[in-house]
Design an enzyme around this catalytic site. Structure first.
Site, PDB file in Angstrom:
ATOM      1  N   ASN A  77     -10.344  -2.653   2.666  1.00 44.97           N
ATOM      2  CA  ASN A  77     -10.063  -2.615   1.227  1.00 44.97           C
ATOM      3  C   ASN A  77     -11.355  -2.353   0.466  1.00 44.97           C
ATOM      4  OD1 ASN A  77      -7.311  -3.140   1.426  1.00 44.97           O
ATOM      5  ND2 ASN A  77      -7.532  -5.345   1.114  1.00 44.97           N
ATOM      6  N   HIS A 102      -3.781   0.899  12.229  1.00 46.45           N
ATOM      7  CA  HIS A 102      -3.580  -0.396  12.881  1.00 46.45           C
ATOM      8  C   HIS A 102      -4.945  -1.012  13.198  1.00 46.45           C
ATOM      9  CE1 HIS A 102      -2.415  -3.500  15.612  1.00 46.45           C
ATOM     10  NE2 HIS A 102      -1.146  -3.170  15.550  1.00 46.45           N
ATOM     11  N   HIS A 122       0.835  -1.213   0.000  1.00 41.64           N
ATOM     12  CA  HIS A 122       0.000   0.000   0.000  1.00 41.64           C
ATOM     13  C   HIS A 122       0.872   1.267   0.000  1.00 41.64           C
ATOM     14  CE1 HIS A 122      -3.921  -2.027   0.914  1.00 41.64           C
ATOM     15  NE2 HIS A 122      -3.120  -2.923   1.444  1.00 41.64           N
TER      16      HIS A 122
HETATM   17  C1  HEM Z   1      -8.141  -8.286   5.278  1.00 42.09           C
HETATM   18  C2  HEM Z   1      -6.877  -8.218   4.970  1.00 42.09           C
HETATM   19  C3  HEM Z   1      -6.115  -6.936   4.867  1.00 42.09           C
HETATM   20  C4  HEM Z   1      -6.547  -5.672   4.601  1.00 42.09           C
HETATM   21  C5  HEM Z   1      -7.956  -5.201   4.347  1.00 42.09           C
HETATM   22  C6  HEM Z   1      -5.400  -4.812   4.630  1.00 42.09           C
HETATM   23  C7  HEM Z   1      -5.453  -3.443   4.414  1.00 42.09           C
HETATM   24  C8  HEM Z   1      -4.369  -2.615   4.463  1.00 42.09           C
HETATM   25  C9  HEM Z   1      -4.388  -1.227   4.161  1.00 42.09           C
HETATM   26  C10 HEM Z   1      -5.612  -0.437   3.739  1.00 42.09           C
HETATM   27  C11 HEM Z   1      -3.141  -0.752   4.325  1.00 42.09           C
HETATM   28  C12 HEM Z   1      -2.666   0.662   4.054  1.00 42.09           C
HETATM   29  C13 HEM Z   1      -2.864   1.527   5.264  1.00 42.09           C
HETATM   30  C14 HEM Z   1      -2.452   2.940   4.945  1.00 42.09           C
HETATM   31  O1  HEM Z   1      -3.086   3.555   4.083  1.00 42.09           O
HETATM   32  O2  HEM Z   1      -1.489   3.421   5.559  1.00 42.09           O
HETATM   33  C15 HEM Z   1      -2.325  -1.839   4.738  1.00 42.09           C
HETATM   34  C16 HEM Z   1      -0.981  -1.735   5.011  1.00 42.09           C
HETATM   35  C17 HEM Z   1      -0.272  -2.771   5.509  1.00 42.09           C
HETATM   36  N1  HEM Z   1      -0.703  -4.061   5.703  1.00 42.09           N
HETATM   37 FE1  HEM Z   1      -2.510  -4.798   5.378  1.00 42.09          FE
HETATM   38  N2  HEM Z   1      -4.296  -5.542   4.912  1.00 42.09           N
HETATM   39  C18 HEM Z   1      -4.697  -6.852   5.069  1.00 42.09           C
HETATM   40  C19 HEM Z   1      -3.918  -7.906   5.408  1.00 42.09           C
HETATM   41  C20 HEM Z   1      -2.662  -7.797   5.893  1.00 42.09           C
HETATM   42  C21 HEM Z   1      -1.914  -8.847   6.489  1.00 42.09           C
HETATM   43  C22 HEM Z   1      -2.409 -10.285   6.689  1.00 42.09           C
HETATM   44  C23 HEM Z   1      -0.729  -8.324   6.869  1.00 42.09           C
HETATM   45  C24 HEM Z   1       0.437  -8.979   7.556  1.00 42.09           C
HETATM   46  C25 HEM Z   1       0.387 -10.077   8.216  1.00 42.09           C
HETATM   47  C26 HEM Z   1      -0.731  -6.932   6.478  1.00 42.09           C
HETATM   48  C27 HEM Z   1       0.320  -6.060   6.646  1.00 42.09           C
HETATM   49  C28 HEM Z   1       0.322  -4.755   6.259  1.00 42.09           C
HETATM   50  C29 HEM Z   1       1.459  -3.899   6.404  1.00 42.09           C
HETATM   51  C30 HEM Z   1       2.809  -4.300   6.960  1.00 42.09           C
HETATM   52  C31 HEM Z   1       1.080  -2.646   5.932  1.00 42.09           C
HETATM   53  C32 HEM Z   1       1.910  -1.383   5.894  1.00 42.09           C
HETATM   54  C33 HEM Z   1       1.528  -0.562   7.100  1.00 42.09           C
HETATM   55  C34 HEM Z   1       2.354   0.685   7.263  1.00 42.09           C
HETATM   56  O3  HEM Z   1       3.495   0.731   6.809  1.00 42.09           O
HETATM   57  O4  HEM Z   1       1.838   1.599   7.921  1.00 42.09           O
HETATM   58  N3  HEM Z   1      -1.912  -6.644   5.906  1.00 42.09           N
HETATM   59  N4  HEM Z   1      -3.095  -2.973   4.819  1.00 42.09           N
END
Ligand code: HEM
Length: 750
Positions: free
Chosen positions: A197, A389, A125
């Site tokens: 999402n 978070h 993202h």
């Molecule tokens: C339903 C499943 C998931 C959704 C809807 C989702 C949604 C998102 C979204 C919207 C962001 C961007 C947030 C922003 O705009 O700063 C993000 C970032 C991220 N997601 Fe997910 N994600 C999902 C699953 C996962 C999983 C399973 C993991 C890890 C085990 C993960 C790890 C991360 C990480 C590491 C970031 C970057 C966060 C940051 O640097 O601030 N995500 N996710």
């Protein structure tokens, strides 16, 4: 010069319309009010300031902010230490032609700061755009949750970041991908983040596989290509070997993978959450955001062209709409399920994030309205540094044991410590809670709080009293005391997680013929980019388990035999709510191109332009060159686009104001001189019209417009092509067509 005039027009319009209204939740801010007639101030400058009538510069810097807040105080240039600088253009040297001296601290400070301007981008993202707004509760959720911000008429400031998943920070906006939809609610009880999402299901059922799916989707590690897309071997290798990804993948291949705008996307919390009411009673819910503007998408060719024409298309669209007062709105809703011990509903395992519950079985019940009404002032400080978070919860909202959610609860804080350089990023203005903080967390990189006292531990008898624990009545967060069944430690998923195809089949069967045609085309395109024949064939095997027609059509497109299914096809009822088509939607914020030339009736042009503005839309006049259109003695009309820089993909509808002149295109002029037929219409205008027609956009014209439309090869009497003598009549019909987003009849399958 023209750009300068445009900036002036916007500033004037904003001052006129935005002077009286304070943005809810953002004291001191100014912007047009929700519900007031929206008047996009005509053409929009590339980087306008949006918040108010205070004196400003064309680049958007605002005066009147305390110097300590913006680091821009005082009339002199200074060093970071406040020392006034005499010269910032020349290093200190031993003579004008001599070596630069190491003792030049100003040089070293300036370069060192620059060297460290970039921080790591998000691991996923990375590419995003954001906006501020306000959420207002309806009070309808009070029966199921004690969360105070969902109470009737409670207003809560929000910050929303939309994103693509795979691309790096500088990648293009309209790639085929899932979009992030993350909302930070600054509630009085602490921050609540809804990190969702635009697709209601996910690729994997267990967070331990997240690195795998992301490694597969990201560019190949040897050459780092392709950027920001799934059309490559590793992605299709993974999703065909790992078939729980099938449901999410078909959503990506549908029109949902290429939204028209962030403003026209749904949002989903995906996981099932647990709500807790005032008496401690619990329910299970899934969160939904429903856009007031409807759910609309691009068509694939359009999306690809936009990536070249305007890689910032979605980012620009969001900022422009807010700037113009066409504030995007979403209703937040919940599907509510009883909190039964098996956590199933109508045969759907609520802990499986690859599954959804059809809205026909559990309607989405609205609980509040979100309005985005202000653009960030500084991309880095706000959009880049914001940290969401899924574990940021408030009383009344709790998690479930969805194994994907559990892994996320660990991952986000962990990654942010590295991305934002230490554990103190909650102190950054964009992340700061609006509730009082007394956390006893101390020190660490980038600590900006000056904590006093000697006893950051509990219990203590110093520092004038130790902070209390809060009971439930005082807003203390209490985890719902759900029973954990006795079990053995295992690395296993429940049997209900084994069904990988029935929900993908339901999605396919729920789409209209035009939407299905897009899905077939998307799979065919993506798989045709896959190099390894075995991966292409394996994916056809997956499609055969969704539907034989889908499989056969894609196989035909790839020139491969279609395999049969390897599992019995599921008996499922379609869910019409999964289709995007149907209904009529508000048209505010839509962009209308008007092709005009010296021969156009300027009065008619003014009338239509006014009507477009009155409808809350953005008219962009496209003229042969940058000169204003004039000649009838009345006010001249600015051209916002020229034949050289306009392309159909920027517009939701195209109007032709009479017969446009050939323009200044060299080939057109040569052709005209050589008497080649059709060249009375500039080839770039013909291309624009042909593309708009192919992309099923509404086209209208008056006076001699039919010449241009015919020259573009558009058959007379085609659906959604409106020709009339009276421009107002044309515009009225075009507005009706826009409300349905596209002229769907033009897609062959329809
Ligand atoms: C339903 C499943 C998931 C959704 C809807 C989702 C949604 C998102 C979204 C919207 C962001 C961007 C947030 C922003 O705009 O700063 C993000 C970032 C991220 N997601 Fe997910 N994600 C999902 C699953 C996962 C999983 C399973 C993991 C890890 C085990 C993960 C790890 C991360 C990480 C590491 C970031 C970057 C966060 C940051 O640097 O601030 N995500 N996710």
């Amino acid at each position: 010069m023209a750009e300068k005039n445009r900036v002036k027009a916007v500033v004037e319009a904003l001052t006129e319309h935005g002077a009286e209204v304070e943005i809810p939740g953002r004291p001191g801010s100014r912007s047009p009010a929700v519900g007031e007639p929206t008047e996009p101030a005509g053409p929009l400058p590339p980087k306008p300031d949006q918040r108010g009538p205070e004196p400003r510069t064309p680049t958007g810097r605002r005066d009147g902010i305390p110097p300590e807040a913006n680091g821009q105080g005082g009339e002199f240039l200074t060093t970071a230490q406040g020392l006034r600088v005499r010269d910032s253009d020349h290093s200190l040297k031993a003579g004008a032609r001599g070596p630069v001296l190491l003792q030049d601290h100003h040089l070293r400070e300036k370069i060192t700061h620059f060297d460290h301007e970039r921080i790591p981008e998000r691991v996923v993202h990375a590419r995003g755009a954001a906006a501020h707004g306000v959420f207002k509760g309806y009070g309808t959720a009070s029966a199921v949750t004690r969360a105070a911000f969902l109470g009737k008429d409670v207003e809560t400031p929000v910050f929303v970041r939309f994103s693509t998943v795979l691309g790096s920070r500088g990648s293009a906006d309209t790639v085929r991908d899932t979009r992030g939809f993350a909302t930070k609610f600054y509630t009085d009880e602490g921050v609540f983040d809804l990190v969702g999402n635009n697709i209601p299901v996910f690729f994997i059922q267990d967070a331990i596989k997240f690195p795998d799916v992301i490694h597969a989707g990201k560019p190949h590690p040897d050459r780092e290509i392709p950027q920001a897309q799934s059309a490559h071997d590793t992605f299709w290798d993974f999703v065909s070997l790992h078939t729980e990804a099938t449901h999410h993948t078909i959503w990506n291949m549908s029109d949902r993978g290429i939204p028209r705008s962030y403003r026209t996307m749904e949002g989903f919390g995906i996981h099932t959450f647990r709500l807790v009411d005032a008496d401690g009673g619990t329910s299970l819910v899934k969160w939904h955001w429903k856009p007031r503007a409807g759910v609309h998408s691009l068509v694939w060719e359009e999306a690809q062209l936009i990536n070249g024409m305007d890689p910032d298309f979605h980012r620009r669209d969001l900022a422009d709409a807010i700037e113009a007062g066409a504030f995007p709105q979403w209703e937040l809703g919940v599907q509510v399920f009883p909190d039964t011990p098996d956590q199933m509903f109508e045969g759907v395992d609520l802990l499986d994030p690859t599954k959804l519950v059809p809205e026909e079985l559990a309607p989405v019940q609205p609980v509040g309205l979100m309005t985005l009404n202000a653009n960030p002032l500084n991309y880095f400080a706000e959009t880049e540094q914001v940290a969401f978070h899924p574990g940021h919860l408030v009383p009344g909202i709790d998690i479930t044991d969805d194994p994907l959610l559990t892994g996320r609860l660990f991952s986000y804080l962990d990654t942010q410590i590295s991305r934002l350089g230490g554990p103190n990023f909650a102190q950054l203005p964009i992340n700061r809670t609006h509730a009082p903080v007394n956390d006893m967390l101390r020190d660490g990189m980038h600590q900006t709080a000056v904590h006093s006292g000697a006893a950051p531990y509990k219990p203590n008898s110093l520092d004038g009293g130790c902070p209390f624990f809060a009971g439930a009545a005082e807003g203390g967060y209490t985890e719902a005391p759900v029973a954990i069944p006795a079990a053995h430690k295992v690395r296993e998923a429940p049997a209900s997680f084994d069904d990988h195809f029935s929900h993908a089949r339901r999605f396919w069967l729920s789409l209209t013929p035009a939407e299905r045609e897009h899905v077939i085309a998307a799979y065919t395109f993506e798989l045709s980019k896959v190099w390894e024949p075995a991966i292409r064939e394996r994916n056809l095997g997956v499609l055969a388990n969704i539907d034989p027609v889908l499989c056969q059509e894609v196989a035909a497109g790839l020139g491969l035999p279609a395999p049969g299914p390897s599992v019995p096809l599921a008996e499922v009822e379609p869910s019409p709510a999964l289709s995007q088509l149907g209904g009529e939607w508000p048209v505010a914020g839509r962009v209308i191109g008007i092709v005009a030339g010296p021969g156009s009736d300027l009065n008619a042009l003014r009338t239509v332009r006014r009507a477009i503005l009155d409808g809350g839309m953005v008219p962009l006049v496209i003229a042969p060159n940058g000169a204003p259109l004039s000649g009838d003695g009345a006010e001249e009309i600015e051209a916002q686009r020229t034949f050289a820089n306009a392309r159909s993909v920027e517009f939701d509808a195209l109007l032709v104001a009479g017969a446009p002149a050939p323009g200044d295109d060299a080939k057109g002029a040569r052709d005209a001189k050589a008497g080649i037929a059709g060249t009375a219409v500039d080839p770039r205008v013909r291309l624009m019209l042909a593309e708009a027609f192919r992309h099923a956009k509404a086209i209208g014209g008056w006076a001699n417009a039919s010449a241009a439309i015919e020259a573009a090869g558009i058959p007379a009497g085609s659906a959604g092509v409106v020709l009339a003598d009276e421009p107002r009549l044309v515009w009225e019909q075009i507005t009706g067509l826009l409300a349905r987003h596209r002229v769907w009849d033009r897609f062959p399958a329809a």
